[in-house]
Motif scaffolding. Structure first.
Motif, PDB file in Angstrom:
ATOM      1  N   PHE A 128       0.838  -1.198   0.000  1.00 30.91           N
ATOM      2  CA  PHE A 128       0.000   0.000   0.000  1.00 30.91           C
ATOM      3  C   PHE A 128       0.871   1.246   0.000  1.00 30.91           C
ATOM      4  CE2 PHE A 128      -2.248  -3.432   2.134  1.00 30.91           C
ATOM      5  CZ  PHE A 128      -3.446  -3.476   1.434  1.00 30.91           C
ATOM      6  N   LEU A 129       2.083   1.120  -0.563  1.00 33.99           N
ATOM      7  CA  LEU A 129       3.009   2.228  -0.373  1.00 33.99           C
ATOM      8  C   LEU A 129       2.703   3.422  -1.272  1.00 33.99           C
ATOM      9  CD1 LEU A 129       5.365   1.918  -2.807  1.00 33.99           C
ATOM     10  CD2 LEU A 129       6.037   0.059  -1.303  1.00 33.99           C
TER      11      LEU A 129
ATOM     12  N   GLU B 124       4.025   6.895  -3.081  1.00 36.26           N
ATOM     13  CA  GLU B 124       5.256   7.496  -3.578  1.00 36.26           C
ATOM     14  C   GLU B 124       5.635   8.662  -2.661  1.00 36.26           C
ATOM     15  OE1 GLU B 124       5.632   8.213  -7.726  1.00 36.26           O
ATOM     16  OE2 GLU B 124       4.424   6.471  -8.231  1.00 36.26           O
TER      17      GLU B 124
HETATM   18  C1  UDX Z   1      -1.588   5.600  -3.903  1.00 35.61           C
HETATM   19  C2  UDX Z   1      -2.085   5.010  -2.584  1.00 35.61           C
HETATM   20  O1  UDX Z   1      -2.187   6.044  -1.595  1.00 35.61           O
HETATM   21  C3  UDX Z   1      -1.148   3.926  -2.097  1.00 35.61           C
HETATM   22  O2  UDX Z   1      -1.650   3.316  -0.915  1.00 35.61           O
HETATM   23  C4  UDX Z   1      -0.992   2.873  -3.189  1.00 35.61           C
HETATM   24  O3  UDX Z   1      -0.091   1.870  -2.806  1.00 35.61           O
HETATM   25  C5  UDX Z   1      -0.544   3.511  -4.485  1.00 35.61           C
HETATM   26  O4  UDX Z   1      -1.439   4.565  -4.864  1.00 35.61           O
HETATM   27  P1  UDX Z   1       0.298   7.320  -4.619  1.00 35.61           P
HETATM   28  O5  UDX Z   1      -0.092   7.061  -6.039  1.00 35.61           O
HETATM   29  O6  UDX Z   1       1.736   7.388  -4.262  1.00 35.61           O
HETATM   30  O7  UDX Z   1      -0.344   6.227  -3.647  1.00 35.61           O
HETATM   31  O8  UDX Z   1      -0.321   8.740  -4.242  1.00 35.61           O
HETATM   32  P2  UDX Z   1      -1.351   9.331  -3.192  1.00 35.61           P
HETATM   33  O9  UDX Z   1      -0.618  10.026  -2.124  1.00 35.61           O
HETATM   34  O10 UDX Z   1      -2.368   8.349  -2.786  1.00 35.61           O
HETATM   35  O11 UDX Z   1      -2.038  10.444  -4.125  1.00 35.61           O
HETATM   36  C6  UDX Z   1      -2.718  10.047  -5.322  1.00 35.61           C
HETATM   37  C7  UDX Z   1      -3.214  11.252  -6.071  1.00 35.61           C
HETATM   38  O12 UDX Z   1      -4.299  11.854  -5.380  1.00 35.61           O
HETATM   39  C8  UDX Z   1      -2.177  12.359  -6.266  1.00 35.61           C
HETATM   40  O13 UDX Z   1      -2.300  12.883  -7.577  1.00 35.61           O
HETATM   41  C9  UDX Z   1      -2.560  13.384  -5.231  1.00 35.61           C
HETATM   42  O14 UDX Z   1      -2.152  14.684  -5.565  1.00 35.61           O
HETATM   43  C10 UDX Z   1      -4.080  13.248  -5.237  1.00 35.61           C
HETATM   44  N1  UDX Z   1      -4.719  13.690  -3.987  1.00 35.61           N
HETATM   45  C11 UDX Z   1      -4.425  13.064  -2.808  1.00 35.61           C
HETATM   46  C12 UDX Z   1      -5.674  14.706  -4.023  1.00 35.61           C
HETATM   47  O15 UDX Z   1      -5.973  15.252  -5.085  1.00 35.61           O
HETATM   48  N2  UDX Z   1      -6.280  15.064  -2.858  1.00 35.61           N
HETATM   49  C13 UDX Z   1      -5.997  14.480  -1.667  1.00 35.61           C
HETATM   50  O16 UDX Z   1      -6.600  14.886  -0.657  1.00 35.61           O
HETATM   51  C14 UDX Z   1      -5.043  13.444  -1.631  1.00 35.61           C
END
Ligand code: UDX
Length: 442
Positions: free
Chosen positions: A152-153, A155
């Motif tokens: 569930f990591l 980035e």
């Molecule tokens: C995600 C999951 O969180 C992680 O558990 C999984 O393993 C892989 O996919 P990640 O892709 O690294 O991780 O990014 P994350 O921090 O979840 O953000 C995803 C997207 O949502 C980003 O574009 C971020 O900017 C956006 N986001 C996040 C929002 O627009 N609003 C928020 O409140 C949170």
């Protein structure tokens, strides 16, 4: 334990380095020779805080090796499958070709009992097919056990999420497989990490289920932002109010230009495709809307830019941030890069600055102008857009930046800036979902 990690992309490289940090003897395998050479010399192939150090330590301690040769993994007790499963071209479904290729390379080399553990994100039902395919062609036959252990990591937090996860999920078919995974993760379990034992299908679903929950939450908050705009309400205050509800909580409530990256968009689409195959596509239509609302944020941002500028054609536009999120150099399905490219396609003269993702963005969108810092991007600009929530941009001093631009006009695409502070410095301030008038306070 002797462990192999198949695939050294984002997931595999991180997993291999973290397993070595836990004291295991790890070999990482990839078909990409250039990547393997970099990893061998202890260099992280992408921006991820803490990874470089773990790689250097693991390689120096000879607990971490990398190879392109599958023959070097035959003596491992556990094999983790960490290859990428991107969206298939022309379809919502996942492309499993790298998974099958890894399985087919591994199987003929399995001549002693071992545990193969899937970590890649796959459509539910894939694990059972992997198990059958391995047993059909491995010399040891039924001596191969299969488990699914999703990651569930996030980035930018991958090392922390790997070494101190919220939970471990063991999808297993036997006590033996469960015990082997307990040994692999002994250090984390003894530190009190919660662990859920379940079947293969539930473990496969755990990952995409988490991601569609997060994606739906972001699209819901973006829908609220759209309503706020129409009603002249303020989504910043609204999400603060929602976040104080203990049942809702404050995380993942930031509206803006929408979600991107290598996981949330493609996992949402792959979930819809699989739900349709399973005959429950009607309910999964909800997730089509989640995707549509998300994509609409990009168009809404471009429309907002056009409306505040009056005319996009010929306007000088500064884009701050093209990574899909802060603390990452990843531009896969980046809403920020998409908006920058669309603004340019519609005639704006776009200059881009990102603290880490410029080089990757340049490979995908080579015709945008990339510069080395915020000031260079904003010089003489008619409009500044903040499209990735880097801390560096949150800390911009609006008073001094006002002297750099041609017109002090800003769109905050990430709810990252303080509207009162920017307006006080003379900026014409805009954000999706933010009330146009000065807010009453937070
Ligand atoms: C995600 C999951 O969180 C992680 O558990 C999984 O393993 C892989 O996919 P990640 O892709 O690294 O991780 O990014 P994350 O921090 O979840 O953000 C995803 C997207 O949502 C980003 O574009 C971020 O900017 C956006 N986001 C996040 C929002 O627009 N609003 C928020 O409140 C949170």
């Amino acid at each position: 334990m002797r462990i192999s990690v198949l695939g050294t992309g984002y997931l595999g490289a991180t997993h291999a380095a973290c397993l070595a940090a836990c004291g295991h003897d790890v070999v990482g395998v990839d078909t990409d020779g250039a990547r393997i050479d970099r990893l061998r010399s202890g260099q992280a192939p992408f921006h991820e805080p803490g990874l470089q150090q773990l790689l250097v330590e693991g390689v120096a301690a000879e607990r971490l090796t990398f190879t392109t040769d599958y023959d070097l993994v035959t003596d491992a007790d556990v094999h983790f499958v960490c290859v990428g499963t991107p969206q298939r071209c022309g379809s919502y479904a996942a492309d499993l070709s790298a998974l099958w290729s890894a399985v087919d390379s591994l199987a003929p080399r399995l001549s002693r009992p071992c545990l193969v553990v899937g970590k890649s994100t796959v459509p539910v039902g894939t694990a059972a097919l992997v198990r059958n395919r391995l047993r059909a062609s491995a010399p040891v036959g039924e001596g191969v056990q299969l488990a699914w252990n999703p990651e569930f990591l996030r980035e930018g937090h991958a090392i922390e999420d790997s070494l101190r996860p919220d939970r471990l999920v063991f999808g297993v078919e036997s006590d033996e497989a469960d015990l082997v995974l307990r040994e692999v993760y002994a250090a984390l379990l003894s530190a009190g990490t919660r662990c859920v034992r379940t079947d293969l299908a539930t473990a496969e679903l755990a990952k995409v289920a988490s991601n569609v929950m997060l994606a739906a939450r972001i699209s819901l908050v973006n829908l609220l932002a759209e309503v706020c705009e129409a009603a002249d309400a303020d989504v910043g205050d609204l999400t603060t109010i929602l976040g104080h509800d203990a049942r809702i909580g404050p995380s993942f409530l930031t509206p803006g230009i929408g979600f991107g990256g290598g996981c949330l968009p493609k996992d949402t689409r792959a979930f819809v495709a699989r739900a349709e195959e399973l005959g429950v596509g009607e309910s999964a239509a909800l997730l089509r809307e989640v995707d549509a609302v998300n994509m609409r944020q990009r168009a809404r941002t471009v429309d907002l830019a056009a409306s505040v500028l009056g005319e996009l054609s010929g306007a000088k536009v500064a884009v701050l941030g093209v990574a899909f999120k802060a603390d990452s150099d990843d531009v896969r399905d980046s809403p920020a890069l998409d908006v920058a490219a669309t603004l340019q396609a519609q005639g704006a003269r776009v200059r881009v600055y990102d603290p880490a993702a410029g080089a990757n963005a340049q490979r995908v969108q080579p015709t945008l102008a990339y510069v080395a810092d915020t000031t260079a991007a904003c010089r003489d600009a008619d409009l500044v857009l903040v499209l990735t929530d880097w801390q560096e941009f949150r800390g911009i001093d609006p008073v001094s930046l006002a002297d750099v631009v041609h017109v002090p006009r800003v769109i905050d695409g990430r709810l990252a800036l303080d509207p009162d502070k920017w307006r006080a410095a003379g900026w014409d301030f805009h954000a999706l979902g933010r009330a146009r008038h000065d807010a009453g306070g937070g």
